[in-house]
Motif scaffolding. Sequence first.
Motif, short mmCIF file in Angstrom:
data_model
loop_
_atom_site.label_atom_id
_atom_site.label_comp_id
_atom_site.label_asym_id
_atom_site.label_seq_id
_atom_site.Cartn_x
_atom_site.Cartn_y
_atom_site.Cartn_z
N GLY A 4 -32.53 -10.07 9.31
CA GLY A 4 -32.33 -11.44 9.78
C GLY A 4 -31.76 -12.30 8.67
N ASN B 145 -31.66 -4.57 9.71
CA ASN B 145 -31.27 -5.98 9.81
C ASN B 145 -32.49 -6.85 9.48
OD1 ASN B 145 -30.22 -8.46 10.41
ND2 ASN B 145 -30.02 -8.11 12.60
N HIS C 173 -34.11 -3.29 13.35
CA HIS C 173 -34.75 -4.37 12.59
C HIS C 173 -35.44 -3.82 11.35
CE1 HIS C 173 -33.87 -7.55 15.35
NE2 HIS C 173 -34.49 -6.96 16.36
#
Length: 201
Positions: A131, A129, A25
């Motif tokens: 999102g 990532n 993330h």
Amino acid sequence: PLSARRDDPSGALRPFDADRDGMVHGEGAGAFVLEDRRHAEARGATIFARITGFATRYEPQLGGRDPRGAAIRHSISEVLRTTGVQPSDIDHVNADGLSTPVDDRIEAQAIHDALGDVPVTAPKSFFGNLGAGTGAVEMAASVLALCEGMVPPTLNYLRPDPDCPVRVIQREPVRRTKPYVLVLNHARVVHAIALMMSAPE
């Protein structure tokens, strides 16, 4: 599906690499001003890139089986059809490159099937990532490639995976030589978008 490489954070995200084990993330966002060319020229704006077309497709997940990449392949095929761009005119593909064993295999095979041996970069390897913000930030990397003439490499691509048959740009940036770039994003593979861009004429 997160990477378990807690002892090596900078090397954890490995798009298309044979040793990838999951995503990482990150935090970030991007935004663009999208306008008609005549409007941009009338107000004296600096034009960084031109969007020549896009396509989005879905693939149903039936019975809990892994998708087969149909949404990715069909979005690529449709944007090629609507823009008239040939695979040989595409400088690079800016891939989603999530770094999970399943997603990367499916995306790589779809890119190979639709475009052949087009160079691929995965900017997510730099920032993780993000999102819903990922697509815009990745698009920014290709806008900069169009402006600066250099395509960023993919970090941590050390060992090619035979199941990911794409030519990944690695180690050093490469010079842009062709007029079009293709940006891909997908939501766990079943919803995919392909965006074609070129430098402003």
